[in-house]
Design a protein around this motif. Sequence first.
Motif, PDB file in Angstrom:
ATOM      1  N   LEU A  97       8.901  -3.084  25.615  1.00  0.00           N
ATOM      2  CA  LEU A  97       9.595  -4.258  25.740  1.00  0.00           C
ATOM      3  C   LEU A  97       8.876  -3.732  27.570  1.00  0.00           C
ATOM      4  O   LEU A  97       8.709  -5.034  27.550  1.00  0.00           O
ATOM      5  CB  LEU A  97      10.705  -3.191  25.901  1.00  0.00           C
ATOM      6  N   ALA A 115      19.035  -4.543  30.366  1.00  0.00           N
ATOM      7  CA  ALA A 115      18.984  -3.570  29.162  1.00  0.00           C
ATOM      8  C   ALA A 115      17.801  -2.274  28.751  1.00  0.00           C
ATOM      9  O   ALA A 115      18.141  -1.502  28.705  1.00  0.00           O
ATOM     10  CB  ALA A 115      18.287  -4.341  27.679  1.00  0.00           C
ATOM     11  N   VAL A 116      16.991  -2.345  28.881  1.00  0.00           N
ATOM     12  CA  VAL A 116      15.733  -1.496  29.576  1.00  0.00           C
ATOM     13  C   VAL A 116      16.226  -0.053  30.464  1.00  0.00           C
ATOM     14  O   VAL A 116      16.529   0.777  30.086  1.00  0.00           O
ATOM     15  CB  VAL A 116      13.908  -1.997  29.704  1.00  0.00           C
ATOM     16  N   LEU A 157       8.303  -7.502  28.699  1.00  0.00           N
ATOM     17  CA  LEU A 157       8.412  -8.308  30.214  1.00  0.00           C
ATOM     18  C   LEU A 157       7.585  -8.475  31.291  1.00  0.00           C
ATOM     19  O   LEU A 157       8.456  -9.787  32.112  1.00  0.00           O
ATOM     20  CB  LEU A 157       9.820  -6.604  29.800  1.00  0.00           C
ATOM     21  N   ASN A 196      18.634  -9.881  32.070  1.00  0.00           N
ATOM     22  CA  ASN A 196      19.438  -9.265  31.114  1.00  0.00           C
ATOM     23  C   ASN A 196      18.512  -8.125  30.607  1.00  0.00           C
ATOM     24  O   ASN A 196      18.586  -7.457  30.204  1.00  0.00           O
ATOM     25  CB  ASN A 196      19.703 -10.325  29.932  1.00  0.00           C
ATOM     26  N   SER A 197      17.172  -8.683  30.021  1.00  0.00           N
ATOM     27  CA  SER A 197      16.387  -7.946  29.186  1.00  0.00           C
ATOM     28  C   SER A 197      15.622  -6.126  29.909  1.00  0.00           C
ATOM     29  O   SER A 197      15.659  -5.472  29.847  1.00  0.00           O
ATOM     30  CB  SER A 197      15.465  -8.561  29.093  1.00  0.00           C
ATOM     31  N   GLU A 198      15.579  -7.239  31.483  1.00  0.00           N
ATOM     32  CA  GLU A 198      15.434  -5.601  32.362  1.00  0.00           C
ATOM     33  C   GLU A 198      16.212  -4.861  32.158  1.00  0.00           C
ATOM     34  O   GLU A 198      15.995  -3.551  32.344  1.00  0.00           O
ATOM     35  CB  GLU A 198      14.507  -6.040  33.967  1.00  0.00           C
ATOM     36  N   ALA A 251      17.245 -14.647  31.395  1.00  0.00           N
ATOM     37  CA  ALA A 251      16.699 -13.501  30.518  1.00  0.00           C
ATOM     38  C   ALA A 251      15.793 -12.550  30.838  1.00  0.00           C
ATOM     39  O   ALA A 251      16.063 -11.186  30.019  1.00  0.00           O
ATOM     40  CB  ALA A 251      15.771 -14.759  28.807  1.00  0.00           C
TER      41      ALA A 251
END
Length: 297
Positions: A172, A212-213, A176, A208-210, A205
């Motif tokens: 991920l 979540a990781v 990213l 938010n992805s960072e 996006a």
Amino acid sequence: MSGQDVTVVVDPSVPEEVAWSLRSNAQLLARIRRGLTPERELDDGSLPQGLALAGAVGLVLLDLAFFAAGLVPLVILTTGAILLLLLSRSLSAMKPDYEEPEGQGDLIQQARWYDGRYYLREDFDAEALSLLARTQRAINSVLGSHVNAEGLLDDVRNSVMLPQQEWEIARLLAKLSALRAEHNELIADGIAPEVAKAVQPLERALLNSEAAVAARVEALERYAGHVAEAERAYHAHGQIEELRARLPRYEELVAESGADGFAVPEISRLSEDADRLERALRRSVSSAHEAFRYLDG
């Protein structure tokens, strides 16, 4: 562990022997990524065969011209140059076309065969490297603990699940990093006002992805923290057990010296301390198991 200390991350499904080879050769893998191939590099000072042949033919023609003009000294010089050039090509031809370091050819094949199933430091930007370093630090502390080695934790599941967590987080973070680099390149020279509104959802996006990781990394760190507490209780319990085993010798010394009335009361409390640490160890291990179940989803 800093970003500089991040090690190669390998897909857990890759055979262990190959995975070990990949992890042990990060610098060479980076060179392979940049195009290193097992082809001869002209770094030995030798000339390509075609160029050497053309030079020899030119010298022969020059030699004949000098001979026709009666310039004997120059004939001798050009003849010597021809002989040296031919000797150089003969010696060069005796060398193997490619002398590769031991095992490098195998590693190149492995790197190509398993391309896409390992990640190098170069695959991550600075923010991703920081998260990956925290991931590897947490996993290493768990797998290297005595409580894990002694089977007080679920060592079998740890050995399977934690590498899988590392791989998934690395995958991920690499994706990213790539998207973030493309995005930064896109907006580097500025964007038109009408484009700015369209870019905002993409930036959210990425953020938010960072996040979540990062939450997954924090869950790993919480688990590692519980394991660290269990590790401290484990060592303290072991030390108290050693002291309790020596207690009869202290009691014998006190009795023989007639110091019964001056005996330190804490000596007799060693058993209580051992029981208390035993309970603390069990609680710590139980907390680690709870954290593991949360991490396992």
